[in-house]
Design an enzyme around this catalytic site. Structure first.
Site, short mmCIF file in Angstrom:
data_model
loop_
_atom_site.label_atom_id
_atom_site.label_comp_id
_atom_site.label_asym_id
_atom_site.label_seq_id
_atom_site.Cartn_x
_atom_site.Cartn_y
_atom_site.Cartn_z
CG ASP A 121 4.22 12.52 4.54
OD1 ASP A 121 4.16 12.21 5.75
OD2 ASP A 121 5.11 13.23 4.05
CE1 TYR A 127 -3.31 3.08 8.53
CE2 TYR A 127 -3.41 4.78 6.85
CZ TYR A 127 -3.10 4.39 8.14
OH TYR A 127 -2.60 5.28 9.03
CB CYS A 183 19.35 45.67 -15.41
SG CYS A 183 19.99 44.19 -16.21
CE LYS A 237 9.87 6.82 7.26
NZ LYS A 237 9.21 8.02 7.65
CB CYS A 247 20.55 44.20 -21.35
SG CYS A 247 20.58 43.23 -19.84
CB CYS A 293 16.45 44.70 -17.84
SG CYS A 293 17.63 45.73 -18.70
CD GLU A 352 -2.38 -1.30 2.84
OE1 GLU A 352 -2.30 -0.31 3.60
OE2 GLU A 352 -2.98 -2.34 3.11
CE LYS A 408 5.19 5.23 6.85
NZ LYS A 408 4.89 6.62 7.18
CB CYS A 455 22.75 46.49 -18.94
SG CYS A 455 21.02 46.83 -18.64
S1 IVH Z 1 -0.64 0.55 8.74
C1 IVH Z 1 -0.02 -1.76 12.27
N1 IVH Z 1 -0.91 1.51 6.33
O1 IVH Z 1 2.37 5.41 8.64
C2 IVH Z 1 -0.37 -0.95 11.10
N2 IVH Z 1 0.00 2.93 8.01
O2 IVH Z 1 4.93 5.03 10.05
C3 IVH Z 1 -0.11 0.44 11.33
N3 IVH Z 1 0.49 5.20 7.22
O3 IVH Z 1 1.17 5.74 11.90
C4 IVH Z 1 -0.31 1.35 10.23
N4 IVH Z 1 -0.18 4.91 5.16
O4 IVH Z 1 -0.01 7.02 10.05
C5 IVH Z 1 -0.51 1.76 7.59
N5 IVH Z 1 -1.26 2.23 4.15
C6 IVH Z 1 -0.85 2.48 5.41
C7 IVH Z 1 -0.36 3.74 5.81
C8 IVH Z 1 0.06 3.92 7.12
C9 IVH Z 1 0.31 5.76 6.03
C10 IVH Z 1 1.08 5.89 8.38
C11 IVH Z 1 0.31 5.73 9.66
C12 IVH Z 1 1.32 5.17 10.64
C13 IVH Z 1 2.59 5.53 10.02
C14 IVH Z 1 3.69 4.59 10.47
#
Ligand code: IVH
Length: 680
Positions: A128, A235, A417, A323, A442, A435, A124, A126, A420
């Site tokens: 932010d 998720y 400028c 990451k 120039c 300018c 999945e 992640k 020039c």
């Molecule tokens: S699962 C035990 N799935 O990442 C499962 N976390 O670094 C716990 N996060 O605190 C989380 N996308 O805020 C999971 N697809 C995803 C996620 C996700 C973002 C964040 C979440 C967690 C942090 C951990």
């Protein structure tokens, strides 16, 4: 699509109102689901707004019929003093993370050896953003809380109710008690718009979309949250009585069925190799998503396997975050310099202490214009956050005000400028300042004009890059693009970085550019607002530079695809005496005139207008090369005079070589001639 709503004022009796309210709530929930979860809208905005208006009117007329699951109940409540503490039904775990293939393989090995069998993984993105837990009882949202320390968080229910993509009632048969976890995020575009608005209101802008999402959710006044465009992706989930699914992939599917948005980029993969392939694929793709992600989460797919692997501390042994390298970094803003562009626009550019951002060394970043510098309140000496997003050029996100040294210097746009010394002027309704000097007067503008002139899409003069142009300008050898055609070997050879060969090569490609098609010549002039396409229209219509230069504004504006502003710009360009001189210079050189343009129209006209002399023995009969040159529109002469453009030399050249060298005529060998002909 749905039927047109009956007029709400006609509904008088309570039971009819109750039925209509129920119908409207149902329709709005369906429309929300189609929009937020399925990403496939089923009604237009006007219809949707009509239902909301009708529902509000009915609820006003019959206040006793207002249901807690009504979409009107998403309206923000009154501000609170502080957030109450909430204990999560199931702790919100965090994740261990890794940044390399080896680490992920080690994770996979441990998982497989603990389980005693192979496993598939659910991968999945992640997100932010900000992790939250939503608690539903009998399908109704009752509590929403931030993660907090994982055990207790803050009650942000009033705020969360204003997020349209979070269901306040669930669809289908969800467990009686359900805790759903997901991420609240803000899209990048919304984040930028929010920052604009914050700055306009004199408030501090947010450093990144994550901070913007977190700040928007942790507002004591839900009205502020309601005004912020937040999104939610689910998720994970927990139900005290157990979930009706056996795998993470099924869980995501059932969460969708219950009404939660989930990521369309999730993927179930058979093993760690496929997980690594997913990671590599997403590393590029993710930049095209409208929101930020900072990695990928890899989860053991089977829920029974997850339970068996268990948790160590606060981290599950069944999931890990991979990451991506950080695309944000802190560095020192050493200076702000000003660049002058081709059209005279002054652009502030940050000079940074070089820093690696997402694996790329960054030492400069454009600051766009003075308003941007003021908006970000950047001072020389500040520590700044630099961000790179995918292919996007690096930018300074913000200054770290807490780290600002006392001697940090504010910056202002110079009033003259830097190239020039002419005064700068603000053009009406433009943010930029320019300018006020003519481009030809120039040095910075001139250098870039020549660079544009020589560029691949224009005259395509190979070997005439910024450094060479700079050298030619500082040695006073050119003052306009036309001067390029008057350069000689003698002038070039003594210059730094030049030798006989490089001088000949440059002269050869300059000479070859004389036969450029008219559209390229027009483009090369750098007329403001005239790009490649407009140049082609102009070339087709006028057939030569002198006819274009003489065209009236009305004649130009009458052309299809050329508006009044472009025609005015063309007219203004040709009225400028420097440009008039350039045009007549070019025409005198045979560039952009009707004959050249006409003969250059066919593909056999690469050498139009060029005269060659051949000396020495070539690998094929001389006649062969003479024919090639003539077929390409060139002329072969016997005598070396100043009118000759190239000398082609074979083995044991005669006295013609010495004469050509004396006259500064570029010398080609056989390969050079073939290159010029486009045959090598
Ligand atoms: S699962 C035990 N799935 O990442 C499962 N976390 O670094 C716990 N996060 O605190 C989380 N996308 O805020 C999971 N697809 C995803 C996620 C996700 C973002 C964040 C979440 C967690 C942090 C951990």
């Amino acid at each position: 699509m749905f039927a047109v709503s009956p007029d709400p004022v006609r509904i008088q009796d309570e039971s009819a109102a109750r039925a209509r309210i129920s119908e409207l709530i149902q329709r709005i929930h369906e429309a929300d689901y189609a929009y937020y979860v399925l990403d496939a809208p089923v009604v237009d905005d006007a219809t949707y707004d009509g239902w909301m208006r009708e529902l509000r009117a009915l609820e006003e007329a019959f206040p006793g019929l207002v249901r807690p699951d009504s979409p009107t109940q998403r309206v923000p409540g009154a501000p609170v003093e502080a957030f109450a503490k909430v204990t999560h039904l199931d702790p919100l775990l965090s994740l261990g993370n890794c940044t390399s293939e080896e680490e992920l393989r080690r994770f996979d090995q441990r998982v497989r050896s603990l389980l005693g069998h192979p496993t598939s993984y659910h991968c999945e993105p992640k997100f932010d953003g900000l992790s939250i837990a939503l608690v539903y009882r009998d399908g109704q949202l009752v509590v929403a809380a931030t993660r907090g320390d994982g055990t207790t968080g803050e009650d942000v229910t009033a705020n969360v109710r204003t997020i349209r993509s979070i269901p306040i009632v669930l669809r289908g048969q969800a467990p009686p008690v359900l805790q759903v976890r997901g991420e609240v995020i803000m899209e990048r575009a919304a984040f930028l718009a929010l920052n604009e608005a914050l700055i306009a209101a004199g408030e501090t802008p947010k450093a990144n979309p994550r901070n913007a999402a977190a700040g928007s959710l942790r507002q004591l006044d839900p009205r502020i949250t309601a005004s912020r465009p937040l999104r939610f992706f689910a998720y994970s989930a927990y139900a005290p009585g157990g979930l009706p699914v056996a795998t993470q992939a099924e869980l995501i599917a059932v969460l969708r069925a219950w009404g939660f948005p989930t990521s369309p980029y999730n993927r179930l993969v058979p093993d760690v190799d496929a997980a690594l392939a997913y990671i590599r694929e997403m590393q590029e793709v993710r930049h095209s998503w409208p929101f930020d992600t900072d990695g990928v989460v890899i989860k053991v797919n089977g829920l029974a396997d997850q339970a068996e692997l268990g948790v160590v501390g606060r981290e599950p042994r069944w999931a890990i975050a991979y990451k991506y390298p950080s695309e944000e970094a802190y560095t020192l803003l050493k200076n702000i310099v000003v660049q002058v562009g081709r059209t005279g626009v002054l652009t502030p550019v940050a000079e940074l202490e070089p820093v690696s951002v997402g694996g790329v060394l960054v030492s400069r970043a454009t600051l766009h214009n003075a308003r941007e510098v003021a908006r970000k309140d950047l001072r020389i000496g500040d520590t700044v956050v630099v961000r790179r997003a995918g292919e996007v050029i690096p930018e300074i996100v913000t200054a770290v005000v807490e780290r600002r040294p006392p001697d940090a210097r504010p910056w202002t746009m110079p009033s003259t400028c830097p190239s020039c010394g002419a005064p700068v002027r603000q053009v009406d309704d433009e943010v930029a300042v320019r300018c006020s000097n003519r481009p030809s007067r120039c040095p910075a503008q001139l250098a870039q004009n020549i660079e544009h002139f020589a560029s691949r899409d224009c005259m395509n003069i190979e070997g005439l890059g910024p450094a060479v142009i700079e050298t030619l300008l500082t040695h006073g050898l050119i003052r306009s693009p036309a001067d390029l055609y008057r350069l000689t070997r003698e002038q070039l050879i003594p210059l730094p970085r030049f030798g006989e060969r490089s001088a000949d090569r440059l002269l050869a490609s300059i000479a070859a550019s004389r036969s450029a098609e008219l559209a390229r010549v027009i483009d090369a002039l750098g007329i403001p607002q005239v790009g490649h396409e407009t140049a082609q229209i102009l070339a087709r219509t006028f057939g030569s530079l002198d006819r274009l230069a003489a065209a009236s504004e009305a004649e130009l504006a009458a052309l299809e695809g050329i508006g009044p502003s472009v025609s005015a710009s063309i007219r203004a360009f040709f009225q400028d005496p420097d440009n008039q001189a350039l045009v007549s210079d070019l025409l005198a050189l045979g560039i952009g005139c009707a004959a050249a343009a006409g003969s250059a129209a066919g593909e056999n006209a690469r050498l139009a207008g060029l005269t060659f002399v051949i000396t020495g023995t070539l690998s094929r009969p001389r006649r062969y090369y003479e024919e090639l040159i003539e077929r390409a529109g060139g002329r072969v002469s016997d005598a070396v005079t100043s009118k000759v453009n190239y000398l082609v030399r074979g083995e044991t050249p005669g006295s013609k070589l010495a004469k050509a060298e004396k006259l500064g005529i570029p010398i080609l060998d056989e390969a050079g001639l073939l290159a010029l002909l486009g045959a090598a």
